[in-house]
Enzyme design. Structure first.
Site, PDB file in Angstrom:
ATOM      1  N   GLU A  25      -7.274-107.906 -20.913  1.00 48.45           N
ATOM      2  CA  GLU A  25      -7.588-109.320 -21.123  1.00 48.45           C
ATOM      3  C   GLU A  25      -6.470-109.974 -21.936  1.00 48.45           C
ATOM      4  O   GLU A  25      -6.042-109.428 -22.974  1.00 48.45           O
ATOM      5  CB  GLU A  25      -8.925-109.459 -21.855  1.00 48.45           C
ATOM      6  CG  GLU A  25      -9.435-110.877 -21.872  1.00 48.45           C
ATOM      7  CD  GLU A  25     -10.715-111.043 -22.706  1.00 48.45           C
ATOM      8  OE1 GLU A  25     -11.006-112.163 -23.107  1.00 48.45           O
ATOM      9  OE2 GLU A  25     -11.389-110.022 -22.963  1.00 48.45           O
ATOM     10  N   SER A  68       0.914-113.476 -34.219  1.00 49.66           N
ATOM     11  CA  SER A  68       0.131-112.247 -34.339  1.00 49.66           C
ATOM     12  C   SER A  68       0.809-111.140 -33.544  1.00 49.66           C
ATOM     13  O   SER A  68       1.348-111.391 -32.463  1.00 49.66           O
ATOM     14  CB  SER A  68      -1.276-112.435 -33.746  1.00 49.66           C
ATOM     15  OG  SER A  68      -1.944-113.541 -34.312  1.00 49.66           O
ATOM     16  N   ASP A  84      -4.069-111.566 -24.389  1.00 53.01           N
ATOM     17  CA  ASP A  84      -3.986-111.842 -25.833  1.00 53.01           C
ATOM     18  C   ASP A  84      -5.292-111.509 -26.567  1.00 53.01           C
ATOM     19  O   ASP A  84      -5.643-112.162 -27.565  1.00 53.01           O
ATOM     20  CB  ASP A  84      -3.606-113.311 -26.090  1.00 53.01           C
ATOM     21  CG  ASP A  84      -2.263-113.677 -25.476  1.00 53.01           C
ATOM     22  OD1 ASP A  84      -1.376-112.798 -25.437  1.00 53.01           O
ATOM     23  OD2 ASP A  84      -2.089-114.819 -25.028  1.00 53.01           O
ATOM     24  N   HIS A  90       2.491-112.646 -30.193  1.00 56.80           N
ATOM     25  CA  HIS A  90       1.950-113.877 -29.626  1.00 56.80           C
ATOM     26  C   HIS A  90       2.033-114.980 -30.675  1.00 56.80           C
ATOM     27  O   HIS A  90       1.625-114.772 -31.818  1.00 56.80           O
ATOM     28  CB  HIS A  90       0.493-113.657 -29.201  1.00 56.80           C
ATOM     29  CG  HIS A  90      -0.138-114.902 -28.659  1.00 56.80           C
ATOM     30  ND1 HIS A  90       0.136-115.367 -27.395  1.00 56.80           N
ATOM     31  CD2 HIS A  90      -1.001-115.792 -29.213  1.00 56.80           C
ATOM     32  CE1 HIS A  90      -0.536-116.486 -27.194  1.00 56.80           C
ATOM     33  NE2 HIS A  90      -1.229-116.774 -28.278  1.00 56.80           N
TER      34      HIS A  90
HETATM   35  C1  GRF Z   1       8.014-115.850 -28.902  1.00 60.72           C
HETATM   36  O1  GRF Z   1       7.532-117.028 -29.467  1.00 60.72           O
HETATM   37  C2  GRF Z   1       6.895-114.859 -28.701  1.00 60.72           C
HETATM   38  O2  GRF Z   1       5.914-114.921 -29.679  1.00 60.72           O
HETATM   39  C3  GRF Z   1       6.327-115.315 -27.387  1.00 60.72           C
HETATM   40  O3  GRF Z   1       7.435-115.691 -26.620  1.00 60.72           O
HETATM   41  C4  GRF Z   1       8.500-116.065 -27.491  1.00 60.72           C
HETATM   42  C5  GRF Z   1       9.658-115.187 -27.150  1.00 60.72           C
HETATM   43  O4  GRF Z   1      10.819-115.527 -27.854  1.00 60.72           O
HETATM   44  N1  GRF Z   1       5.493-114.275 -26.812  1.00 60.72           N
HETATM   45  P1  GRF Z   1      12.098-114.588 -27.749  1.00 60.72           P
HETATM   46  O5  GRF Z   1      12.379-114.403 -26.257  1.00 60.72           O
HETATM   47  O6  GRF Z   1      11.803-113.297 -28.441  1.00 60.72           O
HETATM   48  O7  GRF Z   1      13.196-115.352 -28.414  1.00 60.72           O
END
Ligand code: GRF
Length: 221
Positions: A144, A137, A146, A110
């Protein structure tokens, strides 16, 4: 030779985090194999990063409700016999239908320093809030959004003049080593979810591991 740990990846978009996993495996930095890539949007770029036989997708919009889609993707994931499941840019909330089958083995990356900025548009929200620091993170997934126990984080400063895009790009660069580093711990059997906490090597982790600082450079390079 023992079978390699198997990682299933769920993705909805670009798939740069998936690519980081594939590159780490190819480069000998992650002793694992990708068991399959699973998506809710058949046109996602992520799906094209693996051989067609490893890619599974259905258009989630064709299902009556979230539970119906989750049940189907859960069956497909289970068929790939994963040891670990990684949500890497997977843009749907996974409910109990999915998590009751895999809880404790599902990780999400995330783009914020959780518990700050759960949900969407995290980079813009960090700037709007005047945060001095932002980051990413990796946490265990619970129903729930994140909210699961955080395993590790990577931090970047928010710079004067940053836009959501420039900040997102700086965070993304660290997401890749962060995710690979956590997966190295996971496939080595070193992390576990114990209720609301993470155990590392059998001991509770009171604060998340930090990429590139207090963290042992041997495990999260
Ligand atoms: C990343 O920023 C990840 O943290 C979020 O969605 C984005 C996905 O990027 N959950 P990718 O598809 O891995 O390039």
């Amino acid at each position: 030779m023992a079978a390699l740990p198997r990682i299933a990846v769920l993705a909805s978009g670009r798939g740069s985090n998936l690519q980081a996993i594939l590159d780490a495996i190819a480069g000998g930095r992650l002793d694992a194999e990708v068991a399959g890539v699973f998506g809710d949007r058949p046109d996602a770029m992520a799906l094209a990063r693996v051989a067609p036989e490893l890619a599974w997708s259905r258009d989630a919009r064709g299902y009556a409700d979230r539970a119906a889609f989750d049940a189907e993707i859960a069956d497909a994931v289970a068929a790939s016999r994963p040891d670990w499941i990684v949500l890497a840019g997977y843009m749907r909330i996974l409910g109990d239908v999915f998590l009751s089958r895999f809880r404790g083995r599902v990780l999400n990356i995330h783009p914020s320093l959780l518990p700050a900025h759960r949900g969407l548009r995290t980079h813009a929200r960090a700037i709007a809030a005047g945060d001095a620091e932002h980051g990413a993170s990796v946490h265990f997934v619970v129903p729930e959004l994140d909210a699961g126990a955080v395993i590790a984080q990577a931090r970047v400063p928010v710079l004067p003049g940053d836009t959501a895009e420039s900040l997102a790009a700086r965070v993304l660069e660290l997401e890749h080593p962060l995710l690979v580093g956590v997966l190295r711990l996971a496939v080595a059997g070193r992390i576990a979810e114990r209720g609301a906490t993470v155990e590392l090597d059998g001991h509770p982790l009171f604060t998340p591991l930090q990429l590139g600082s207090t963290l042992d450079p041997r495990v999260l390079p």
